[in-house]
Scaffold this active site. Structure first.
Site, PDB file in Angstrom:
ATOM      1  CB  SER A  47       9.968  -2.532  -8.176  1.00  0.00           C
ATOM      2  OG  SER A  47      10.064  -2.569  -6.762  1.00  0.00           O
ATOM      3  CE1 TYR A  50       7.172  -7.368  -8.017  1.00  0.00           C
ATOM      4  CE2 TYR A  50       8.821  -6.258  -6.673  1.00  0.00           C
ATOM      5  CZ  TYR A  50       7.698  -6.213  -7.468  1.00  0.00           C
ATOM      6  OH  TYR A  50       7.102  -5.003  -7.738  1.00  0.00           O
TER       7      TYR A  50
HETATM    8  C1  BGC Z   1       6.236  -4.236  -4.396  1.00  0.00           C
HETATM    9  C2  BGC Z   1       5.405  -3.921  -3.172  1.00  0.00           C
HETATM   10  C3  BGC Z   1       6.262  -3.215  -2.136  1.00  0.00           C
HETATM   11  C4  BGC Z   1       7.028  -2.063  -2.726  1.00  0.00           C
HETATM   12  C5  BGC Z   1       7.997  -1.435  -1.734  1.00  0.00           C
HETATM   13  C6  BGC Z   1       6.883  -2.960  -4.871  1.00  0.00           C
HETATM   14  O1  BGC Z   1       7.591  -3.188  -6.037  1.00  0.00           O
HETATM   15  O2  BGC Z   1       5.402  -4.795  -5.400  1.00  0.00           O
HETATM   16  O3  BGC Z   1       4.876  -5.114  -2.639  1.00  0.00           O
HETATM   17  O4  BGC Z   1       5.424  -2.732  -1.085  1.00  0.00           O
HETATM   18  O5  BGC Z   1       7.741  -2.488  -3.855  1.00  0.00           O
HETATM   19  O6  BGC Z   1       8.736  -2.384  -1.022  1.00  0.00           O
END
Ligand code: BGC
Length: 278
Positions: free
Chosen positions: A163, A176
């Site tokens: 991410s 996360y």
């Molecule tokens: C998350 C999303 C988020 C995106 C940008 C992703 O890794 O799961 O919820 O919108 O990152 O912030």
């Protein structure tokens, strides 16, 4: 159905003919689009899911339409026994594994002081430990089989779905963001360790992609406007954007790409606030 936008999908090039791919969390969102794209590119595909079998079967149906072998396999990627069984069943049924897309992931958001240990551990165990377990099992098979030149120049490919939050801190999402920061270092460490065996480990770091995980960020006009402030390229991503990147990264077109994170984020990591500030 995954909608294809823009130019013809890169998967039509059959870049992955004859390869066997496992995509985790493949019954929705990015995993679904990626599993379909890999099938369309000629790979046999195992569609992993943890719950909601009908959605996984629907993905299998769509992949079957591309004339490759495919089936759904239920497994919780954070459970070692289930991951071991999943990869060994794949080797039994399809003969081997050439590509792992470690995609399964989730969010359980809360401010730091309100975050329960259970939610911290859940996110770390799926997003980070789950990728580790799947990669470890896939690599054992890559190593056993070695390079088959007619199939690929590499002995195997791992793509970690990370991410932008592997480098962008994210208030209210400490579990996360920590899991994705961990994925970045796990990926590079595995890449360094395994490159001499012709195993390529890389990551894709999606930005804001329109999927169920971030529905709150795009399903109202106000939310969309706020989100677009963070995306220089001016549109929210489509799962197909990530799927296309995965096909190319898994293919021999990227044979010299090792230990890299490919950001597919419309420029979200370019600190857009600094376009006018600073
Ligand atoms: C998350 C999303 C988020 C995106 C940008 C992703 O890794 O799961 O919820 O919108 O990152 O912030």
């Amino acid at each position: 159905m995954t909608t294809l936008q823009g130019p013809p999908a890169v998967s039509d090039l059959k870049l992955l003919q004859g390869q066997k791919a496992l995509v985790t969390g493949a019954n929705s969102g990015i995993g679904k689009a990626t599993a379909i794209a890999l099938g369309r590119a000629g790979a046999d595909v195992v569609v992993n899911y943890v719950s909601d079998r009908p959605s996984a079967e629907a993905v299998v149906k769509e992949i079957e339409g591309h004339g490759v072998r495919t089936y759904a396999h239920q497994a919780d990627v954070s459970r070692e026994d289930q991951v071991v069984d999943m990869v060994s069943a794949m080797v039994d049924r399809l003969g081997t594994i050439d590509i792992l897309v470690a995609n399964a992931g989730l969010q359980r958001d809360a401010p730091t002081v309100e975050m329960t240990l259970a939610d911290w551990e859940k996110v770390l165990s799926v997003n980070l430990t789950g990728q580790f377990l799947c990669a470890r099992e896939a690599v054992k098979e890559f190593r056993r089989r070695g390079v088959v030149p007619e199939v690929s120049r590499a002995a195997g490919k791992v793509i970690c779905v990370s991410s932008v939050h592997q480098i962008i801190p994210w208030a209210g999402h400490v579990n996360y963001a920590s899991s994705k920061g961990g994925v970045a270092m796990m990926m590079q460490t595995m890449a360094q360790e395994l490159a001499p065996e012709k195993i390529r480990v890389n990551a894709i770091a999606p930005g804001a992609i329109r999927t169920p995980i971030n529905r709150d960020a795009w399903d109202t006009e106000d939310a969309r406007t706020a989100l677009l402030e963070l995306i220089p390229y001016g549109r929210i991503g489509d799962p197909q954007d990530i799927a296309n990147a995965a096909v190319v990264l898994a293919s021999d077109l990227c044979d010299y790409v090792v230990g890299t994170t490919l950001y597919v984020d419309g420029g979200m990591t370019l600190f857009p606030g600094f376009a006018t500030g600073g």
